[in-house]
Design an enzyme around this catalytic site. Structure first.
Site, short mmCIF file in Angstrom:
data_model
loop_
_atom_site.label_atom_id
_atom_site.label_comp_id
_atom_site.label_asym_id
_atom_site.label_seq_id
_atom_site.Cartn_x
_atom_site.Cartn_y
_atom_site.Cartn_z
CG HIS A 97 7.37 13.80 56.27
ND1 HIS A 97 8.74 13.62 56.26
CD2 HIS A 97 6.81 12.57 56.36
CE1 HIS A 97 8.98 12.33 56.36
NE2 HIS A 97 7.84 11.67 56.42
CB CYS A 100 8.23 11.53 59.68
SG CYS A 100 8.64 9.88 59.12
CG ASN A 150 9.78 9.10 54.73
OD1 ASN A 150 10.40 9.85 55.48
ND2 ASN A 150 8.61 8.59 55.06
O1 UT7 Z 1 6.91 8.98 56.99
C1 UT7 Z 1 5.86 8.30 57.62
C2 UT7 Z 1 4.72 8.24 56.80
N1 UT7 Z 1 4.72 7.11 55.86
C3 UT7 Z 1 3.98 7.30 54.80
O2 UT7 Z 1 3.50 8.37 54.59
C4 UT7 Z 1 3.68 6.13 53.88
C5 UT7 Z 1 2.22 6.19 53.51
N2 UT7 Z 1 1.81 5.16 52.58
C6 UT7 Z 1 2.19 5.13 51.28
O3 UT7 Z 1 2.94 5.97 50.85
C7 UT7 Z 1 1.59 4.08 50.38
O4 UT7 Z 1 0.57 3.41 51.08
C8 UT7 Z 1 2.63 3.06 49.87
C9 UT7 Z 1 3.57 3.72 48.88
C10 UT7 Z 1 3.43 2.50 51.04
C11 UT7 Z 1 1.94 1.90 49.14
O5 UT7 Z 1 1.13 2.41 48.09
P1 UT7 Z 1 -0.34 1.84 47.91
O6 UT7 Z 1 -0.89 2.46 46.70
O7 UT7 Z 1 -1.07 2.06 49.21
O8 UT7 Z 1 -0.09 0.32 47.62
P2 UT7 Z 1 -0.59 -0.94 48.43
O9 UT7 Z 1 0.11 -1.08 49.74
O10 UT7 Z 1 -2.08 -0.91 48.46
O11 UT7 Z 1 -0.12 -2.13 47.49
C12 UT7 Z 1 -0.64 -2.29 46.17
C13 UT7 Z 1 0.03 -3.46 45.52
C14 UT7 Z 1 0.04 -4.71 46.39
O12 UT7 Z 1 -0.17 -5.83 45.53
P3 UT7 Z 1 -1.62 -6.50 45.43
O13 UT7 Z 1 -1.95 -6.93 46.83
O14 UT7 Z 1 -2.54 -5.42 44.93
O15 UT7 Z 1 -1.39 -7.61 44.47
C15 UT7 Z 1 1.43 -4.78 46.92
O16 UT7 Z 1 1.84 -6.10 47.20
O17 UT7 Z 1 1.41 -3.17 45.26
C16 UT7 Z 1 2.23 -4.23 45.78
N3 UT7 Z 1 3.50 -3.65 46.19
C17 UT7 Z 1 4.55 -3.51 45.37
N4 UT7 Z 1 4.72 -3.85 44.10
C18 UT7 Z 1 5.91 -3.57 43.54
C19 UT7 Z 1 3.82 -3.13 47.42
N5 UT7 Z 1 5.09 -2.67 47.39
C20 UT7 Z 1 5.54 -2.89 46.13
C21 UT7 Z 1 6.77 -2.62 45.50
N6 UT7 Z 1 6.90 -2.97 44.21
N7 UT7 Z 1 7.80 -2.01 46.13
#
Ligand code: UT7
Length: 347
Positions: free
Chosen positions: A272, A129, A302
């Protein structure tokens, strides 16, 4: 975080180097719009989850016949038209991409042919990225060397080609598209951005935080690698989130300090486009109001190396950049890599 390596208008001996300008911008987004609700039809997710966690409402995905080089060519045509630079004046093409048409030859070679350019220098670079800003720095210094006059610097990605639609934690985040600029040693009557400085950095100590594990020498394509879904993007989102905020804040501070400017002087920041919560955290850490940031994440998701040049082109089209504006571009990505560029905009 390790230090970023510097590049600005001055050498160690304080000799002024020739200026380099962004002379025109262009972008291309595939026509196919995929909303969060569209994804929720076959992935266990919802518009509510995706929008509140990321700020994304929809993304563009390629259709048959649209490849990374196709999008790169279209964005480059638009940038050349905006710059009023004809294809025969271009002497350098750099394409930043992690989703090339094929492992080799480079996408830049396909762009060179597609645009009908002469037998010029053309190559790809890969910094995920952060790739567009790495390419901007390389292009700037190649022009400063005196060997080149007009460069196409392009970020182009078909992220949909590496998404695992069985992994809801990643497949909802990314989109396809391309953005380009014409970099030039000559200022023009058109809008130009004078590059004041660019910083790049990398830390390869934890590559598996964000990667496509298969398809290279470490894990060549095989029946097993395909069955294990190793050719798709894998990400530790929570870890990446934390490092992204820290790296983009630090890199922004470093480039401002290097150029003798302060965050308060910034008129526009184009970060970004990965996650609105990351962008809001950077705004807060730099003590800048959110209105100073230009974002289009909601409509594209993204798009990796394409995200900053697409947003830059949209900011230009929207008249968001005014004469004498101080503009910061800042990115972060797999590697890990990060980069920032400070630009003075003139109309
Ligand atoms: O370009 C390169 C850089 N990349 C980035 O900058 C990405 C950086 N990271 C992020 O943007 C965030 O970490 C995410 C958007 C990927 C995830 O957000 P989060 O608030 O960190 O969520 P999480 O991974 O902690 O997941 C929370 C919950 C989980 O369920 P449990 O374990 O709490 O029951 C996931 O299984 O959300 C669940 N989950 C979803 N639920 C519905 C994960 N993806 C989804 C989804 N829909 N698409």
């Amino acid at each position: 975080m390790p230090h970023s390596s510097p590049s600005d208008n001055r050498t160690e001996m304080n000799i002024e180097l020739p200026p380099v300008y962004i002379r025109g911008t262009g972008s291309y987004a595939p026509a196919k719009v995929v909303t969060n609700d569209d994804l929720a039809k076959f992935v266990d997710t919802s518009d509510e989850w995706i929008f509140t966690r990321t700020g994304i409402r929809s993304r563009r995905f390629v259709s048959a016949g649209e490849t990374t080089s196709f999008m790169a060519i279209e964005s480059a045509r638009r940038a050349m038209a905006a710059a009023k630079v004809s294809p025969d004046a271009i002497d350098l093409v750099i394409v930043a991409t992690i989703t090339p048409d094929m492992p080799f030859p480079s996408t830049a070679c396909l762009v060179q042919h597609g645009l009908g350019l002469g037998p010029i220098t053309a190559f790809d670079i890969q910094a995920a990225c952060s790739g567009f800003l790495y390419a901007l720095r390389i292009g700037t210094n190649m022009i400063r060397s005196g060997d080149f006059k007009h460069a196409l610097v392009i970020g182009a990605e078909t992220m949909s080609s590496v998404l695992d639609f069985r992994d809801r934690s990643t497949c909802v985040l990314f989109g396809d598209g391309a953005g380009a600029v014409v970099l030039s040693s000559e200022e023009s009557a058109e809008a130009t951005g004078k590059i004041l400085g660019t910083l790049c950095g990398a830390d390869g100590s934890n590559p598996s935080l964000l990667c496509v594990p298969g398809g290279g020498s470490a894990c060549p394509a095989s029946v097993d690698s395909i069955e294990a879904r190793q050719h798709f993007l894998k990400m530790n989102g929570r870890e990446i989130f934390k490092v992204a905020v820290r790296a983009m804040e630090q890199c922004s501070r470093d480039i401002l300090q290097r150029c003798g400017r302060s965050a308060g002087e910034l008129d526009c920041v184009i970060p970004h486009q990965a996650n609105m919560r990351i962008i809001d955290a950077i705004a807060s850490r730099l003590d800048l109001p959110p209105e100073r940031f230009f974002n289009n994440l909601e409509h594209y998701g993204n798009t990796s190396a394409a995200s900053i040049p697409i947003a830059l082109d949209e900011a230009v089209q929207a008249g968001r950049l005014k004469n004498d504006d101080l503009l910061l571009l800042v990115g972060f990505g797999a590697g890990l890599t990060w980069a920032a560029s400070l630009i003075e905009w003139n109309l």
